[in-house]
Design an enzyme around this catalytic site. Structure first.
Site, PDB file in Angstrom:
ATOM      1  CG  ASP A  21       5.233   9.013   4.403  1.00 15.74           C
ATOM      2  OD1 ASP A  21       5.698   9.105   3.286  1.00 15.74           O
ATOM      3  OD2 ASP A  21       5.076   9.971   5.121  1.00 15.74           O
ATOM      4  CG  ASN A  69       2.349  12.301  -4.378  1.00 20.36           C
ATOM      5  OD1 ASN A  69       1.632  11.405  -3.919  1.00 20.36           O
ATOM      6  ND2 ASN A  69       3.168  13.151  -3.446  1.00 20.36           N
TER       7      ASN A  69
HETATM    8  C1  FPP Z   1       5.089   7.858  -0.339  1.00 17.67           C
HETATM    9  O1  FPP Z   1       6.444   7.716   0.303  1.00 17.67           O
HETATM   10  C2  FPP Z   1       4.393   6.855  -1.178  1.00 17.67           C
HETATM   11  C3  FPP Z   1       4.161   7.374  -2.538  1.00 17.67           C
HETATM   12  C4  FPP Z   1       4.165   8.944  -2.554  1.00 17.67           C
HETATM   13  C5  FPP Z   1       3.613   6.437  -3.526  1.00 17.67           C
HETATM   14  C6  FPP Z   1       3.016   5.289  -3.028  1.00 17.67           C
HETATM   15  C7  FPP Z   1       3.217   4.364  -4.168  1.00 17.67           C
HETATM   16  C8  FPP Z   1       3.387   2.747  -4.120  1.00 17.67           C
HETATM   17  C9  FPP Z   1       3.581   2.097  -2.692  1.00 17.67           C
HETATM   18  C10 FPP Z   1       3.774   2.058  -5.456  1.00 17.67           C
HETATM   19  C11 FPP Z   1       2.605   2.168  -6.289  1.00 17.67           C
HETATM   20  C12 FPP Z   1       1.454   1.793  -5.824  1.00 17.67           C
HETATM   21  C13 FPP Z   1       0.346   1.035  -6.460  1.00 17.67           C
HETATM   22  C14 FPP Z   1      -0.972   0.868  -5.908  1.00 17.67           C
HETATM   23  C15 FPP Z   1       0.720  -0.145  -7.911  1.00 17.67           C
HETATM   24  P1  FPP Z   1       7.453   8.933   0.007  1.00 17.67           P
HETATM   25  O2  FPP Z   1       7.950   8.785  -1.323  1.00 17.67           O
HETATM   26  O3  FPP Z   1       6.804  10.180   0.490  1.00 17.67           O
HETATM   27  O4  FPP Z   1       8.283   8.430   1.003  1.00 17.67           O
HETATM   28  P2  FPP Z   1       9.359   9.588   1.698  1.00 17.67           P
HETATM   29  O5  FPP Z   1       8.533  10.278   2.824  1.00 17.67           O
HETATM   30  O6  FPP Z   1      10.284   8.753   2.654  1.00 17.67           O
HETATM   31  O7  FPP Z   1      10.114  10.359   0.791  1.00 17.67           O
END
Ligand code: FPP
Length: 250
Positions: A21, A69
């Site tokens: 996250d 998501n």
């Molecule tokens: C959460 O951060 C992260 C995600 C919803 C996606 C995770 C994906 C990756 C790390 C990249 C792709 C992965 C692979 C396995 C190739 P957020 O966007 O919710 O952060 P925030 O809470 O700060 O908005």
């Protein structure tokens, strides 16, 4: 003494799960668009996988895309799916070299065809690898998983393939997406949020939980070692007393 060398490799969690996250917040802090955080997040995935493989952890489950998501802006969803495809293409050689077996949990059939194809191909290519399972949670939600398992079990009962009295923990386990994996020993969540967010609800029943303020794009090998050391400082009692645990270790 390096953090890595302080880790007791005889007392590792078998199954580590991570809620990655903070990508969006990381990007915003740097004055970039949210998707830049996801791009940077891929490097954190690489580092974490490498560290886990080197240590000898058997399964690493990463929450890469939740059933919730889909509510994000289309551009962000497309970027995440494209990142998945390009990362798999790029990393397949490393998976083979490091003996990494890829698998997924979640309802994969709802992902874009291109992502499904790339996943199937990588899963097939790595199916005989044995060092570590990289388990990507994609379009995953724990409640959806439990509903899915309940439906399959119910059908078996209706068809007389299973008796109600036979339902136990093993039967439930074997109908979850994680049927071939051990329960989660250690759950990490980055970015300071202290929530489970519908991740592996059944499988974390006895997991140790670790929350760090580090945003996912800043997570790296050292952060992972620190988390594992923290895990090793804890006593897992599974409902027993400290004395019972001490005696069983003698
Ligand atoms: C959460 O951060 C992260 C995600 C919803 C996606 C995770 C994906 C990756 C790390 C990249 C792709 C992965 C692979 C396995 C190739 P957020 O966007 O919710 O952060 P925030 O809470 O700060 O908005």
């Amino acid at each position: 003494m390096s953090l890595k060398s302080k880790i007791n490799t005889k007392f590792l969690p078998k199954h580590v799960a991570i809620i990655m996250d903070g990508n969006g917040r990381w990007a915003k802090k740097q004055g970039f668009k949210r998707v830049f955080g996801h791009k940077k997040g891929v490097e954190a995935v690489r580092q974490t996988l490498e560290a886990a493989t080197e240590l000898g952890i058997e399964t690493l489950t990463l929450f890469a895309f939740s059933t919730e998501n889909w509510n994000r802006p289309k551009f962000e969803i497309d970027t995440l799916m494209n990142l998945l495809v390009s990362s798999l293409k790029k990393e397949i050689k490393t998976f083979q070299k490091n003996n990494v077996k890829l698998q997924t949990i979640g309802n994969i059939e709802m992902l874009p065809k291109k992502a499904q194809r790339e996943l199937k191909e990588s899963i097939e290519l790595t199916k005989n690898n044995t060092k570590i399972i990289l388990n990507l949670a994609l379009n995953y939600g724990a409640r959806e998983e439990i509903i899915n398992a309940t439906k399959i079990i119910s059908k078996k009962i209706v068809n007389n393939d299973l008796k109600i009295e036979e339902i136990d923990e093993n039967i439930i386990n074997s109908h979850l997406y994680t049927f071939n994996l051990p329960n989660v020993d250690f759950l990490i969540r980055t970015s300071g949020e202290k929530r489970i967010s519908n991740f592996l609800l059944w499988q974390i029943a006895y997991a140790e939980l670790y929350f760090t303020d580090v945003l996912w794009p800043d997570f790296n090998k050292e952060e992972f070692y620190e988390a594992i050391l923290n895990y090793q400082s804890r006593e897992r009692r599974f409902g027993k007393t400290s004395e019972q645990i001490e005696n069983s270790n003698k």
